[in-house]
Write a protein that holds these residues in place. Structure first.
Motif, PDB file in Angstrom:
ATOM      1  N   LEU A 158       0.825  -1.205   0.000  1.00 14.38           N
ATOM      2  CA  LEU A 158       0.000   0.000   0.000  1.00 14.38           C
ATOM      3  C   LEU A 158       0.861   1.258   0.000  1.00 14.38           C
ATOM      4  O   LEU A 158       0.628   2.187  -0.777  1.00 14.38           O
ATOM      5  N   SER A 159       1.865   1.297   0.845  1.00 12.31           N
ATOM      6  CA  SER A 159       2.714   2.484   0.909  1.00 12.31           C
ATOM      7  C   SER A 159       3.484   2.690  -0.398  1.00 12.31           C
ATOM      8  O   SER A 159       3.603   3.817  -0.881  1.00 12.31           O
ATOM      9  N   ALA A 160       3.975   1.621  -0.992  1.00  9.11           N
ATOM     10  CA  ALA A 160       4.684   1.733  -2.273  1.00  9.11           C
ATOM     11  C   ALA A 160       3.740   2.234  -3.365  1.00  9.11           C
ATOM     12  O   ALA A 160       4.108   3.083  -4.186  1.00  9.11           O
ATOM     13  N   ARG A 161       2.522   1.721  -3.379  1.00 10.00           N
ATOM     14  CA  ARG A 161       1.537   2.137  -4.378  1.00 10.00           C
ATOM     15  C   ARG A 161       1.164   3.610  -4.208  1.00 10.00           C
ATOM     16  O   ARG A 161       1.071   4.363  -5.181  1.00 10.00           O
ATOM     17  N   LEU A 162       0.978   4.047  -2.972  1.00  7.18           N
ATOM     18  CA  LEU A 162       0.645   5.453  -2.718  1.00  7.18           C
ATOM     19  C   LEU A 162       1.768   6.389  -3.158  1.00  7.18           C
ATOM     20  O   LEU A 162       1.513   7.427  -3.778  1.00  7.18           O
ATOM     21  N   LEU A 163       2.998   6.020  -2.838  1.00  6.54           N
ATOM     22  CA  LEU A 163       4.134   6.857  -3.246  1.00  6.54           C
ATOM     23  C   LEU A 163       4.246   6.930  -4.770  1.00  6.54           C
ATOM     24  O   LEU A 163       4.516   7.993  -5.325  1.00  6.54           O
ATOM     25  N   ALA A 164       4.018   5.807  -5.438  1.00 10.61           N
ATOM     26  CA  ALA A 164       4.078   5.791  -6.899  1.00 10.61           C
ATOM     27  C   ALA A 164       2.955   6.637  -7.509  1.00 10.61           C
ATOM     28  O   ALA A 164       3.173   7.417  -8.436  1.00 10.61           O
ATOM     29  N   ARG A 165       1.771   6.507  -6.950  1.00  8.34           N
ATOM     30  CA  ARG A 165       0.628   7.241  -7.470  1.00  8.34           C
ATOM     31  C   ARG A 165       0.761   8.742  -7.322  1.00  8.34           C
ATOM     32  O   ARG A 165       0.377   9.525  -8.181  1.00  8.34           O
ATOM     33  N   PHE A 166       1.290   9.181  -6.170  1.00 13.44           N
ATOM     34  CA  PHE A 166       1.361  10.614  -5.891  1.00 13.44           C
ATOM     35  C   PHE A 166       2.749  11.207  -6.122  1.00 13.44           C
ATOM     36  O   PHE A 166       3.005  12.343  -5.753  1.00 13.44           O
ATOM     37  N   GLY A 167       3.638  10.451  -6.702  1.00 20.55           N
ATOM     38  CA  GLY A 167       4.942  10.983  -7.070  1.00 20.55           C
ATOM     39  C   GLY A 167       5.889  11.199  -5.899  1.00 20.55           C
ATOM     40  O   GLY A 167       6.658  12.149  -5.899  1.00 20.55           O
ATOM     41  N   GLY A 168       5.801  10.351  -4.890  1.00 22.48           N
ATOM     42  CA  GLY A 168       6.716  10.463  -3.755  1.00 22.48           C
ATOM     43  C   GLY A 168       6.102  11.187  -2.577  1.00 22.48           C
ATOM     44  O   GLY A 168       4.903  11.512  -2.571  1.00 22.48           O
ATOM     45  N   LEU A 169       6.915  11.489  -1.597  1.00 21.80           N
ATOM     46  CA  LEU A 169       6.425  12.139  -0.384  1.00 21.80           C
ATOM     47  C   LEU A 169       5.904  13.546  -0.643  1.00 21.80           C
ATOM     48  O   LEU A 169       4.979  14.000   0.020  1.00 21.80           O
ATOM     49  N   ASP A 170       6.483  14.231  -1.603  1.00 22.69           N
ATOM     50  CA  ASP A 170       6.028  15.589  -1.917  1.00 22.69           C
ATOM     51  C   ASP A 170       4.609  15.597  -2.483  1.00 22.69           C
ATOM     52  O   ASP A 170       3.894  16.577  -2.338  1.00 22.69           O
ATOM     53  N   GLY A 171       4.212  14.496  -3.106  1.00 20.03           N
ATOM     54  CA  GLY A 171       2.879  14.404  -3.715  1.00 20.03           C
ATOM     55  C   GLY A 171       1.819  14.226  -2.689  1.00 20.03           C
ATOM     56  O   GLY A 171       0.656  14.494  -2.851  1.00 20.03           O
TER      57      GLY A 171
END
Length: 69
Positions: A56-69
């Motif tokens: 889930l965390s990997a998918r969220l980071l990929a979807r939103f372009g990293g922590l800045d997203g």
């Protein structure tokens, strides 16, 4: 399921050896030793029945372009 369907094994955090669990690695080695995905997984605490918190965390980071997203 058809004969070409693939079932992916997704281990739960508690199924991982202690030295591979993000929270234990954070305590032992510090935040610098973890990926952004592992740090986010610690914050999220839990995934879903169909998805581990690490996935889930990997998918969220990929979807939103990293922590800045």
């Amino acid at each position: 399921m058809g004969r070409h369907d693939v079932v992916e094994y997704r281990p739960l955090i508690r199924e991982l050896p202690a030295q591979e669990r993000p929270r234990e690695r954070l305590k032992k080695y510090g935040a610098a030793s973890l990926s952004n995905s592992e740090l986010l997984a610690i914050v999220l605490r839990t995934g879903a029945a169909s998805e581990s918190v690490l996935n889930l965390s990997a998918r969220l980071l990929a979807r939103f372009g990293g922590l800045d997203g």
